[in-house]
Every structure is written in structure tokens, then in C-alpha cells.
Design an enzyme around this catalytic site. Structure first.
Site, short mmCIF file in Angstrom:
data_model
loop_
_atom_site.label_atom_id
_atom_site.label_comp_id
_atom_site.label_asym_id
_atom_site.label_seq_id
_atom_site.Cartn_x
_atom_site.Cartn_y
_atom_site.Cartn_z
N GLY A 247 0.79 -1.16 0.10
CA GLY A 247 -0.13 0.01 0.05
C GLY A 247 0.78 1.29 0.02
O GLY A 247 0.27 2.27 -0.24
N GLY A 291 3.96 -3.74 -3.60
CA GLY A 291 4.10 -3.85 -5.14
C GLY A 291 4.49 -2.57 -5.52
O GLY A 291 5.74 -2.46 -6.24
N ARG A 334 -4.15 3.65 -16.45
CA ARG A 334 -4.36 4.22 -15.23
C ARG A 334 -4.95 5.89 -15.36
O ARG A 334 -5.90 5.96 -14.52
CB ARG A 334 -3.16 4.42 -14.32
CG ARG A 334 -2.63 2.97 -14.18
CD ARG A 334 -1.66 2.80 -13.04
NE ARG A 334 -1.90 3.21 -11.87
CZ ARG A 334 -1.67 4.37 -11.25
NH1 ARG A 334 -0.90 5.30 -11.94
NH2 ARG A 334 -2.07 4.84 -10.29
N TYR A 338 -8.20 5.54 -13.24
CA TYR A 338 -7.99 6.25 -11.82
C TYR A 338 -8.14 7.64 -12.05
O TYR A 338 -7.61 8.44 -10.65
CB TYR A 338 -6.95 5.78 -11.08
CG TYR A 338 -6.88 4.25 -11.23
CD1 TYR A 338 -7.84 3.37 -10.49
CD2 TYR A 338 -5.48 3.52 -11.55
CE1 TYR A 338 -7.83 2.04 -10.37
CE2 TYR A 338 -5.61 2.28 -11.39
CZ TYR A 338 -6.61 1.45 -10.77
OH TYR A 338 -6.44 0.19 -10.67
N CYS A 365 -8.57 5.49 -30.42
CA CYS A 365 -9.84 6.03 -30.91
C CYS A 365 -10.35 6.36 -29.99
O CYS A 365 -11.71 6.02 -29.93
CB CYS A 365 -10.39 4.99 -31.97
SG CYS A 365 -9.23 4.56 -33.41
N GLU A 366 -10.17 7.19 -29.17
CA GLU A 366 -10.95 8.00 -27.75
C GLU A 366 -10.11 8.96 -27.42
O GLU A 366 -8.82 9.10 -27.91
CB GLU A 366 -11.61 6.95 -27.13
CG GLU A 366 -10.54 6.35 -26.33
CD GLU A 366 -11.06 5.11 -25.49
OE1 GLU A 366 -11.48 5.48 -24.25
OE2 GLU A 366 -11.47 4.23 -26.10
N TYR A 393 1.66 -1.36 -12.36
CA TYR A 393 0.09 -1.30 -13.04
C TYR A 393 0.22 -0.68 -14.34
O TYR A 393 -0.89 0.00 -14.58
CB TYR A 393 -0.81 -0.60 -11.75
CG TYR A 393 -0.82 -1.41 -10.55
CD1 TYR A 393 -1.06 -2.70 -10.35
CD2 TYR A 393 -0.14 -0.77 -9.53
CE1 TYR A 393 -0.90 -3.17 -9.24
CE2 TYR A 393 0.18 -1.32 -8.08
CZ TYR A 393 -0.42 -2.52 -7.98
OH TYR A 393 -0.36 -3.28 -6.78
C1 PLP Z 1 -3.30 -8.37 -1.16
C2 PLP Z 1 -2.37 -7.49 -1.89
N1 PLP Z 1 -1.25 -7.32 -1.31
C3 PLP Z 1 -0.48 -6.29 -1.84
C4 PLP Z 1 -0.74 -5.58 -2.67
C5 PLP Z 1 0.11 -4.49 -3.45
O1 PLP Z 1 -0.25 -3.18 -3.13
P1 PLP Z 1 0.45 -1.95 -3.56
O2 PLP Z 1 1.09 -2.33 -5.04
O3 PLP Z 1 -0.13 -0.77 -3.22
O4 PLP Z 1 1.85 -2.07 -2.59
C6 PLP Z 1 -2.20 -5.41 -3.25
C7 PLP Z 1 -2.45 -4.68 -4.32
O5 PLP Z 1 -3.73 -4.74 -4.63
C8 PLP Z 1 -3.13 -6.57 -2.74
O6 PLP Z 1 -4.18 -6.72 -3.20
#
Ligand code: PLP
Length: 435
Positions: A247, A291, A334, A338, A365-366, A393
Site C-alpha cells: 500500500g 508492489g 491508469r 483512476y 480511437c478515443e 500497474y
Molecule cells: C493482497 C494485496 N497485497 C499487496 C498489494 C500491493 O499493493 P501496493 O502495490 O499498493 O503495494 C495488493 C494490491 O492490490 C493486494 O491486493
């Protein structure tokens, strides 16, 4: 804004990992995802050393959904990371990369029977169960295979992280996790414990993504430790692992101010340790699943500038310019998904004044706007536009919309580049079409 190993050389070109991006664009073509390997390694090491310093028995698991390739899984193995996978495809990628299965954590709110069978067959260390049906299926699959499958439960702590609605997961109204407050989490614990073919190894929560605010993590830790205490009190089961998810936010624009990896890890470790002390539970092994913060700032997408078009501005006097590049929605959905914001540079004119205002668009095409309004160096057809912070992502969410081949991915480090994923060809686009 310069991130990771980015520098400007004496030609006024952006350098990443010691490579001139103009050379990368010439060698590999555009659009091109450039991944700064030194930055990825630095982030993994920052997580691992902070966890060792502030907690002790703890592991960092890379959430591969952010960017999953065979090369990336191999790198994560070399860096001693655990790996979070969330589909048969991500698990298969890990398998091809020979990632040790005991360090794999298999997520997903709706895993198929096929995915559960694959997890058991591959001896995945942790399957994070997220529904009662899944617990029953997994128990049955493991029993038939004569195995005892390690399990964690995804628990919903009821914490609202106040991030974009599509990446918010820890609030009460969520498809993810067993809710603690209405008793489903305890029911799930008992369901797992009722099966000899399942071994309840731990509990997991993930409150949301791209978080700058420490509060949600601070709130989640005591809820989880309190729940662990209740589980042991009610069932006698000692919970050995606590996985607090990922997160941590990254810098997309200059004004973004995420916590450092060290600050973030310390916050969570302090919260969990305080919870352990307050409840008297056994100190669990701590897992984190970053991530975006491992790969986000390491990624830069290079495009070639095509059409630069002047349009009248209706609301205010003057003109504005559309700058269109040779990718867009298909390599970076994204902004459309988002309203995500990005920073761009004309990467072959880094020393020129950024005094022209552009709307950066794709070629789909948008109206696939990548950046609604940004100051850039004066752009001409053939220039290289670098969009920063595209490591997480972007490749992972890319599509073939308008039948655009997916860009190549290149890793750069210490002045060298190597291809990680080849560019799709036109033939690839029709490979699975029945002819
Ligand atoms: C279960 C879980 N762990 C870890 C992550 C990784 O999150 P982040 O990319 O924000 O660190 C996610 C992202 O959706 C997730 O669903």
C-alpha cells in the site's frame, strides 16, 4: 523531477541506469517500458533491512500484480523476497522463473478450483483464503493430494484508507476479506481449523494502495493483534504469521510526498509490536507485500512524439496544444481508469526550458489523455517523451486495444540494458485468431 538513478547527461538527454534514453529508444523502439533495476534492488533492500531493524522475524513479499515477468520474478528471488501472486498466470510466471514455491503467497478473492489445484500441486507456501467455498475446495483438493496446505485468511479490518475508490480494500463495504466485526473472520478461522488437510499459518489484511497517510496502517495493526488474541482465546490456535499487505504510495508528480520505505516499515512494525505488547500474544512473523513502492518509480515509458496540434481554447483566450504519442490507453490505462496523474519530460531536451503547455494524448480511437495539462520543453515530431513512474500497474494492465502490439520491457543498470519482455509483433496479434 528525477527518480532512482535518473540523471541528465551533457547532451541534455535523460539517463536511466547509466543508459541514454535516446539510445534505448533507437535500439529497442518506442513505446518502451524502461525499468531501473538498481532502483528496484534498492527498494527491496530498503524493505528487508528496515524489517530486520525494526522487527526481526519478518519477510518482504513483492506483490507481483504490480509488474509480473519472468525476469522480475528471478530478480525477486535473487533479492531474497517472498512473492505475492494473485492468479494462475502470475503463479505460472513464478514457476517458469523457478521461484521457490515455499516463499509464494497466493491471493485472490475468487480463486478458481483450477487455481487452487495448481497452488496445491506446486506446493505454494501460503494460500490466502478469501471465501468459505474456497476453504472447503482447498481442503478437499489438499486431502485428495495427501497434503497439508498452509493457509492464511484474508481478514477485513474495517479501516477506510481514503484512497481512490478502486484501490480501497480495507473498509467494511468491500469484496475482499472476512469481516471481523460481523463475526465472519472467526467463523473462517474455525472452518480452516476443522480440516486436517489445512494448516492455519496466519492472518492477512491489505487496506489499500497508493497511500500517503500513515493512519490506516496505524489503525489496522491493533485490530489485527486484538483479533489474533481473540482467535487464540476462542480456539487455542496460536497465529504464527501476520501479513499486513502493501500500500505505500509513490511519487507520480513533484507534489506527491510518500513516506520513505524505512518510515513506512517502522510505522507498521511499531504498530504491530505495540499490539503484541498490549494483547500479550506471541510475536508473529511479520509479512509485508509491497508492489507499487518496489517498481513504481523504477519504471519510465518512452514514447515518440507524433502529432503536435494547436486548438482554440473555448473557456479562456489563447491556444493550447495537443501532443500525441505512439502509445496511450493500451500501455497505460491508469489515467482513464483512476484519473491518475503523471510527470513527463521531453527526454532529449532536458536542459531546455519547459515553457510550453501541452495536453499529452495517446493514439487510440478515443480521448485517451495521458496528462491533461503539463509544462514541457517545446516538442517536435520525433522527440522522445518520457513519462515517469510507470513501473507499477502499467505493463501489468496493458491491452492490445486498437490492435497495438504491447511494448517491449527493458531493464537498465550500471550502463547496460537487457530486454526483459520482447515487443509484440503484428503476427503475435493474430496468433490466436482462428484463420
Ligand atoms: C493482497 C494485496 N497485497 C499487496 C498489494 C500491493 O499493493 P501496493 O502495490 O499498493 O503495494 C495488493 C494490491 O492490490 C493486494 O491486493
Amino acid at each position: 523531477m528525477l527518480l532512482g538513478t535518473q540523471k541528465i547527461n551533457d547532451k541534455g538527454h535523460l539517463m536511466i541506469g547509466g543508459c541514454d534514453v535516446a539510445d534505448l529508444a533507437a535500439e529497442y523502439g518506442t513505446p518502451l517500458y524502461v525499468m531501473d533495476e538498481e532502483e528496484i534492488i534498492a527498494k527491496c533492500r530498503a524493505y528487508r533491512s528496515a524489517l530486520a531493524n525494526y522487527y526481526g522475524r519478518a519477510h518482504a513479499a513483492y506483490a507481483s500484480k504490480a509488474f509480473c515477468t519472468v525476469g522480475m520474478c528471478k530478480l525477486m528471488n535473487e533479492e531474497g523476497m517472498y512473492l505475492d501472486v494473485a492468479s494462475a498466470g502470475e503463479l505460472y510466471t513464478a514457476k517458469v522463473a523457478e521461484f521457490p514455491s515455499e516463499r509464494i503467497i497466493f491471493h485472490g478473492n475468487n480463486k478458481s478450483r483450477f487455481e487452487l489445484e495448481m497452488a496445491v500441486a506446486e506446493n505454494v507456501g501460503f494460500v490466502v483464503c478469501d471465501s468459505f467455498g474456497e476453504i472447503e475446495d482447498l481442503a478437499d483438493i489438499a486431502a485428495k493430494a495427501g497434503k497439508v496446505q498452509g493457509v492464511m485468511l484474508r481478514v477485513n479490518p474495517g479501516v477506510d484508507p481514503h484512497t481512490h475508490s478502486l484501490i480501497r480494500t480495507g473498509q467494511e463495504d468491500s469484496k475482499f476479506g472476512f469481516n471481523i466485526h460481523i463475526g465472519l473472520a472467526m467463523k473462517a478461522v474455525k472452518a480452516v481449523l476443522s480440516h486436517d488437510s489445512l494448516n492455519l499459518l496466519g492472518l492477512h489484511c491489505h487496506v489499500g494502495s497508493q497511500l500517503f497517510e500513515p493512519t490506516p496502517f496505524v489503525q489496522a495493526a491493533p485490530i489485527m493483534t486484538e483479533f489474533i488474541k481473540t482467535v487464540t482465546a476462542e480456539t487455542g490456535k496460536v497465529i504464527e504469521h501476520l501479513d499486513m499487505g502493501g500500500g505505500l504510495g509513490v511519487r507520480y508528480v513533484e507534489s506527491d510526498n510518500p513516506l520513505s520505505v524505512g518510515e513506512f516499515v517502522k510505522l507498521i512494525c511499531d504498530g504491530v509490536k505495540a499490539g503484541v505488547e498490549a494483547t500479550g500474544i506471541k510475536m508473529p512473523t511479520l509479512l509485508l507485500e509491497p508492489g507499487r513502492s518496489i517498481v513504481g518509480e523504477a519504471g519510465t515509458t518512452l514514447y515518440t512524439v507524433g502529432a503536435v496540434k494547436e486548438v482554440p481554447v473555448v473557456e479562456e483566450p489563447g491556444r493550447k496544444y495537443y501532443l500525441s504519442v505512439d502509445g496511450g490507453l493500451s500501455d497505460n490505462p491508469r489515467p482513464s481508469l483512476y484519473d491518475a496523474v503523471y510527470t513527463a519530460e521531453i527526454a532529449n531536451k532536458m536542459n531546455e526550458a519547459a515553457d510550453c503547455v501541452y495536453t499529452v494524448s495517446g493514439k487510440h480511437c478515443e480521448t485517451d489523455t495521458l496528462i491533461p495539462k503539463t509544462n514541457l520543453q517545446k516538442a517536435e515530431r520525433g522527440d522522445i517523451l518520457a513519462v515517469l513512474t510507470t513501473g507499477a500497474y502499467n505493463f501489468a494492465m496493458a491491452s492490445n486495444y486498437n490492435r497495438l502490439p504491447r511494448p517491449a520491457v527493458v531493464f537498465v543498470s550500471w550502463g547496460k540494458s537487457r530486454i526483459d519482455v520482447k515487443r509484440q509483433t503484428l503476427e503475435d496479434l493474430v496468433l490466436w485468431d482462428v484463420k
